[in-house]
Design an enzyme around this catalytic site. Structure first.
Site, PDB file in Angstrom:
ATOM      1  N   HIS A 107       6.993  28.211 -18.835  1.00  0.00           N
ATOM      2  CA  HIS A 107       5.539  28.226 -18.789  1.00  0.00           C
ATOM      3  C   HIS A 107       5.007  28.973 -20.004  1.00  0.00           C
ATOM      4  O   HIS A 107       5.477  30.064 -20.329  1.00  0.00           O
ATOM      5  CB  HIS A 107       5.044  28.918 -17.508  1.00  0.00           C
ATOM      6  CG  HIS A 107       3.573  29.233 -17.543  1.00  0.00           C
ATOM      7  ND1 HIS A 107       2.618  28.380 -17.051  1.00  0.00           N
ATOM      8  CD2 HIS A 107       2.894  30.321 -18.029  1.00  0.00           C
ATOM      9  CE1 HIS A 107       1.427  28.913 -17.225  1.00  0.00           C
ATOM     10  NE2 HIS A 107       1.564  30.092 -17.815  1.00  0.00           N
ATOM     11  N   ASP A 234       4.925  11.999 -31.235  1.00  0.00           N
ATOM     12  CA  ASP A 234       3.679  11.630 -30.550  1.00  0.00           C
ATOM     13  C   ASP A 234       2.650  12.740 -30.762  1.00  0.00           C
ATOM     14  O   ASP A 234       2.096  13.289 -29.818  1.00  0.00           O
ATOM     15  CB  ASP A 234       3.953  11.416 -29.061  1.00  0.00           C
ATOM     16  CG  ASP A 234       2.774  10.763 -28.329  1.00  0.00           C
ATOM     17  OD1 ASP A 234       1.886  10.218 -29.004  1.00  0.00           O
ATOM     18  OD2 ASP A 234       2.745  10.822 -27.093  1.00  0.00           O
TER      19      ASP A 234
END
Length: 326
Positions: A107, A234
Site C-alpha cells: 500500500h 500503459d
C-alpha cells in the site's frame, strides 16, 4: 486501471471465505478494511490493515484474471529491479475458490501527480536507459579478460518482448521475443489489435488501410537505432501519482520495446505537463522522425481502446491510419 468512456465500478465485496483465504495466504491474523474502495474499468481495489502493515488488494472475477495479474506482478518486479522509479512492491497473486483472482501489493499513500512531474520525467528516462547501460556494461565485461567478466547483476536484454504475457487493459499482449523492433511492433502490437478488430467488427476500411500501412511502417524507422528499453507500457495519467517523497507509477503492462512508445499514450489523455517532457528529453533527446512515429505508436492505443470500449474509438483509429499513409 484504464481509460474508458464511462466507468461503472462494481461494489467491492470481499466475502468471508475470501478474507479467510487471504489471511492464510498472507500469514496474517488481521485483515481490516482501510479507507474507501477504489476501482477502474478492469478491477476493484481496497487497502487493508494486516499484521505487518497496510496492503492494497486488487480483485478481478474474470477467468483471465490470473493471466492479467501475473503479468502485472512480473512487470512491477522488473521495474523494481532497476531502482529507477518507485512502484508498489508486488506481494502475491492468489486464485480464489469462487473463481477469479486477487493481487496483493504494497500500500502506498498517493495523490495526483503535480509537484514531482519533472522528477518523473527524469526517472522514466532512467528506466528507459537502464537496459542500454546493462548492455554496455555486459559488453565491456566480455572484452575484459580475467577481470570482472560476468559481474553484471541484472541480465541485459538484447531482444524485444517480455518473458510473460502482459495485459494492456484486460486484453493479453503478445510478447514473443524478436530481434527486430519493426517486426515486433507491426505483428505483435498493430496486427494483433487489428486481428481483434476484424474478429469483432469485420471492418473493411480498417482491413484495407492496414494492408497499405504495414508496407510503409519500415519507412518511419530510417536512420534510428533502437535499443530494447524496459517500458511501463500503459503510461497514461491514471497510472501515475506521487507520494510525499517522489513520483509513483503503477498498473504496468511491461515489455522491452522502443522508448518512444512510452510517450504515445501520455500525450493522448493528458496528465503530463511540459516539465515532464523537458526533463525526459534532456536525458533522452528526440531522435530524427520522432514526430512522425508518435501517431504510429498512438495507433496501438486507439485500436486497443476500440477493442475494449467499442466503436467510439473507430474514428480515431481510421483517421490515424489515413494520416500515416499521407
Amino acid at each position: 486501471m484504464y481509460v474508458c468512456t464511462s466507468a461503472i465500478v462494481p461494489d467491492f465485496v470481499l466475502t468471508k471465505s475470501m478474507k479467510a483465504k487471504l489471511k492464510k495466504e498472507l500469514g496474517t491474523t488481521v485483515l481490516k478494511s482501510a479507507g474507501q474502495p477504489a476501482g477502474g474499468c478492469i478491477s476493484e481495489g481496497q487497502s487493508y490493515h494486516t499484521d505487518t502493515g497496510k496492503v492494497f488488494v486488487k480483485t478481478n472475477h474474470k477467468s483471465e484474471a490470473k493471466l492479467m495479474f501475473d503479468g502485472e506482478k512480473a512487470s512491477l518486479e522488473a521495474i523494481l529491479r532497476t531502482e529507477t522509479v518507485k512502484v508498489p512492491k508486488p506481494l502475491k497473486v492468489i486464485e480464489l475458490d469462487t473463481g477469479g483472482c486477487v493481487f496483493v501489493m504494497e500500500h502506498l499513500d498517493i495523490r495526483g501527480l503535480s509537484k514531482y512531474s519533472k522528477q518523473l520525467g527524469e526517472q522514466m528516462a532512467d528506466l528507459h536507459y537502464y537496459n542500454q547501460r546493462q548492455l554496455e556494461k555486459s559488453r565491456k565485461e566480455q572484452q575484459t579478460v580475467g577481470k570482472g567478466a560476468g559481474q553484471t547483476e541484472t541480465t541485459a536484454v538484447e531482444k524485444f518482448g517480455f518473458n510473460v504475457t502482459t495485459c494492456c487493459g484486460y486484453l493479453p499482449q503478445e510478447n514473443e521475443w524478436d530481434d527486430d523492433w519493426v517486426t515486433f511492433y507491426s505483428r505483435q502490437r498493430l496486427q494483433h489489435q487489428l486481428g481483434l478488430v476484424e474478429k469483432s467488427y469485420g471492418d473493411r476500411e480498417a482491413r484495407e488501410l492496414w494492408a497499405e500501412l504495414q508496407l510503409k511502417i519500415p519507412q518511419f524507422f530510417k536512420e534510428v537505432e533502437i535499443v530494447p528499453a524496459l517500458l511501463h507500457g500503459d503510461l497514461w495519467g491514471g497510472n501515475v501519482a506521487e507520494s510525499t517523497d517522489g513520483p509513483v507509477i503503477f498498473d504496468p503492462a511491461s515489455f522491452y520495446g522502443h522508448s518512444e512508445f512510452e510517450l504515445s499514450i501520455s500525450g493522448m489523455f493528458g496528465g503530463f505537463n511540459n516539465c515532464f517532457y523537458s526533463a525526459y528529453h534532456e536525458k533522452i533527446p528526440q531522435a530524427p522522425g520522432f514526430a512522425k512515429r508518435k501517431p504510429l505508436y498512438q495507433l496501438f492505443h486507439y485500436l486497443n481502446h476500440w477493442n475494449h470500449f467499442g466503436g467510439s474509438y473507430r474514428g480515431s483509429s481510421i483517421k490515424t491510419m489515413k494520416d500515416l499513409l499521407k
